[in-house]
Motif scaffolding. Sequence first.
Motif, mmCIF file in Angstrom:
data_model
loop_
_atom_site.group_PDB
_atom_site.id
_atom_site.type_symbol
_atom_site.label_atom_id
_atom_site.label_comp_id
_atom_site.label_asym_id
_atom_site.label_seq_id
_atom_site.Cartn_x
_atom_site.Cartn_y
_atom_site.Cartn_z
ATOM 1 N N ARG A 225 0.852 -1.187 0.000
ATOM 2 C CA ARG A 225 0.000 0.000 0.000
ATOM 3 C C ARG A 225 0.891 1.241 0.000
ATOM 4 O O ARG A 225 1.972 1.236 0.595
ATOM 5 N N PRO A 226 0.456 2.316 -0.650
ATOM 6 C CA PRO A 226 1.271 3.530 -0.677
ATOM 7 C C PRO A 226 1.545 4.065 0.728
ATOM 8 O O PRO A 226 0.704 3.946 1.616
ATOM 9 N N PHE A 227 2.725 4.596 0.902
ATOM 10 C CA PHE A 227 3.199 5.220 2.144
ATOM 11 C C PHE A 227 3.342 4.240 3.310
ATOM 12 O O PHE A 227 3.434 4.665 4.450
ATOM 13 N N THR A 228 3.371 2.926 3.034
ATOM 14 C CA THR A 228 3.506 1.945 4.113
ATOM 15 C C THR A 228 4.834 1.206 4.093
ATOM 16 O O THR A 228 5.205 0.609 5.089
ATOM 17 N N GLY A 229 5.520 1.213 2.990
ATOM 18 C CA GLY A 229 6.762 0.456 2.872
ATOM 19 C C GLY A 229 7.967 1.230 3.377
ATOM 20 O O GLY A 229 7.917 2.447 3.576
ATOM 21 N N PRO A 230 9.047 0.500 3.579
ATOM 22 C CA PRO A 230 10.280 1.161 3.995
ATOM 23 C C PRO A 230 10.844 2.019 2.857
ATOM 24 O O PRO A 230 10.553 1.786 1.696
ATOM 25 N N PHE A 231 11.607 3.013 3.221
ATOM 26 C CA PHE A 231 12.397 3.835 2.306
ATOM 27 C C PHE A 231 11.647 4.966 1.614
ATOM 28 O O PHE A 231 12.262 5.754 0.911
ATOM 29 N N VAL A 232 10.332 5.076 1.780
ATOM 30 C CA VAL A 232 9.614 6.183 1.140
ATOM 31 C C VAL A 232 10.232 7.513 1.561
ATOM 32 O O VAL A 232 10.476 8.381 0.732
ATOM 33 N N ASN A 233 10.500 7.659 2.846
ATOM 34 C CA ASN A 233 11.030 8.918 3.367
ATOM 35 C C ASN A 233 12.519 8.862 3.700
ATOM 36 O O ASN A 233 13.032 9.764 4.353
ATOM 37 N N ASN A 234 13.195 7.820 3.262
ATOM 38 C CA ASN A 234 14.620 7.685 3.558
ATOM 39 C C ASN A 234 15.419 8.750 2.810
ATOM 40 O O ASN A 234 15.325 8.862 1.591
ATOM 41 N N LYS A 235 16.201 9.532 3.541
ATOM 42 C CA LYS A 235 17.033 10.587 2.946
ATOM 43 C C LYS A 235 18.524 10.273 3.065
ATOM 44 O O LYS A 235 19.359 11.056 2.631
ATOM 45 N N GLU A 236 18.853 9.115 3.659
ATOM 46 C CA GLU A 236 20.261 8.740 3.818
ATOM 47 C C GLU A 236 20.902 8.447 2.464
ATOM 48 O O GLU A 236 20.232 8.005 1.535
ATOM 49 N N LYS A 237 22.196 8.663 2.385
ATOM 50 C CA LYS A 237 22.958 8.320 1.187
ATOM 51 C C LYS A 237 23.330 6.843 1.255
ATOM 52 O O LYS A 237 23.757 6.351 2.303
ATOM 53 N N GLY A 238 23.146 6.122 0.154
ATOM 54 C CA GLY A 238 23.493 4.716 0.134
ATOM 55 C C GLY A 238 23.003 4.010 -1.116
ATOM 56 O O GLY A 238 22.625 4.644 -2.100
ATOM 57 N N ILE A 239 23.005 2.690 -1.012
ATOM 58 C CA ILE A 239 22.654 1.826 -2.150
ATOM 59 C C ILE A 239 21.446 0.979 -1.794
ATOM 60 O O ILE A 239 21.381 0.380 -0.723
ATOM 61 N N TYR A 240 20.501 0.912 -2.730
ATOM 62 C CA TYR A 240 19.316 0.069 -2.599
ATOM 63 C C TYR A 240 19.561 -1.184 -3.443
ATOM 64 O O TYR A 240 19.883 -1.082 -4.623
ATOM 65 N N SER A 241 19.385 -2.347 -2.820
ATOM 66 C CA SER A 241 19.639 -3.619 -3.506
ATOM 67 C C SER A 241 18.397 -4.488 -3.461
ATOM 68 O O SER A 241 17.510 -4.300 -2.623
ATOM 69 N N CYS A 242 18.366 -5.479 -4.330
ATOM 70 C CA CYS A 242 17.259 -6.434 -4.372
ATOM 71 C C CYS A 242 17.241 -7.236 -3.074
ATOM 72 O O CYS A 242 18.268 -7.781 -2.663
ATOM 73 N N ALA A 243 16.088 -7.318 -2.425
ATOM 74 C CA ALA A 243 15.957 -8.064 -1.168
ATOM 75 C C ALA A 243 16.094 -9.570 -1.391
ATOM 76 O O ALA A 243 16.414 -10.300 -0.463
ATOM 77 N N ALA A 244 15.894 -10.036 -2.622
ATOM 78 C CA ALA A 244 15.987 -11.468 -2.898
ATOM 79 C C ALA A 244 17.405 -11.922 -3.210
ATOM 80 O O ALA A 244 17.856 -12.942 -2.704
ATOM 81 N N CYS A 245 18.129 -11.158 -4.031
ATOM 82 C CA CYS A 245 19.452 -11.619 -4.482
ATOM 83 C C CYS A 245 20.588 -10.660 -4.138
ATOM 84 O O CYS A 245 21.743 -10.949 -4.430
ATOM 85 N N HIS A 246 20.257 -9.511 -3.579
ATOM 86 C CA HIS A 246 21.242 -8.515 -3.135
ATOM 87 C C HIS A 246 21.956 -7.792 -4.273
ATOM 88 O O HIS A 246 22.968 -7.138 -4.049
ATOM 89 N N GLU A 247 21.441 -7.895 -5.480
ATOM 90 C CA GLU A 247 21.993 -7.153 -6.621
ATOM 91 C C GLU A 247 21.712 -5.664 -6.422
ATOM 92 O O GLU A 247 20.604 -5.275 -6.051
#
Length: 136
Positions: free
Chosen positions: A35-57
């Motif tokens: 659902r919109p606005f319920t998942g992690p990272f919507v408001n994340n402002k940190e610098k970093g890398i987002y990877s696939c939760a299944a394979c870590h790519e």
Amino acid sequence: MSEVVTPKIQKSDEEWRSQLSPEQYRILRQAGTERPFTGPFVNNKEKGIYSCAACHEELFISDTKFDSGCGWPSYFEPVKPDAVTDLRDTTHGMVRTEVRCANCGGHLGHVFPDGPPPTGLRYCINGHSMTFEPLK
């Protein structure tokens, strides 16, 4: 969906279920959405890398993240062109472009042509389909 892409990593349904949380499994392996606005990272402002939760790519970097107001983390381009695969999605009576992890085939979300420069794209990605590693 009308196209099939063979991912590099292939596991049985049992293996995916044991590796992923129920919500991650529903999104990544069954093409669900949070659902919109319920998942992690919507408001994340940190610098970093987002990877696939299944394979870590690695999929997206924080420098391409922007606040689209749509309720899901949004990015204007993947970390590299071949990190994701785009597929035609005709479910729910619409024609959209689905985004999948090119490495494992996990469903990530959709891409739309209403994003900011320089690409004009908005990769609208389910937060539960990713993990985040802050820059050190």
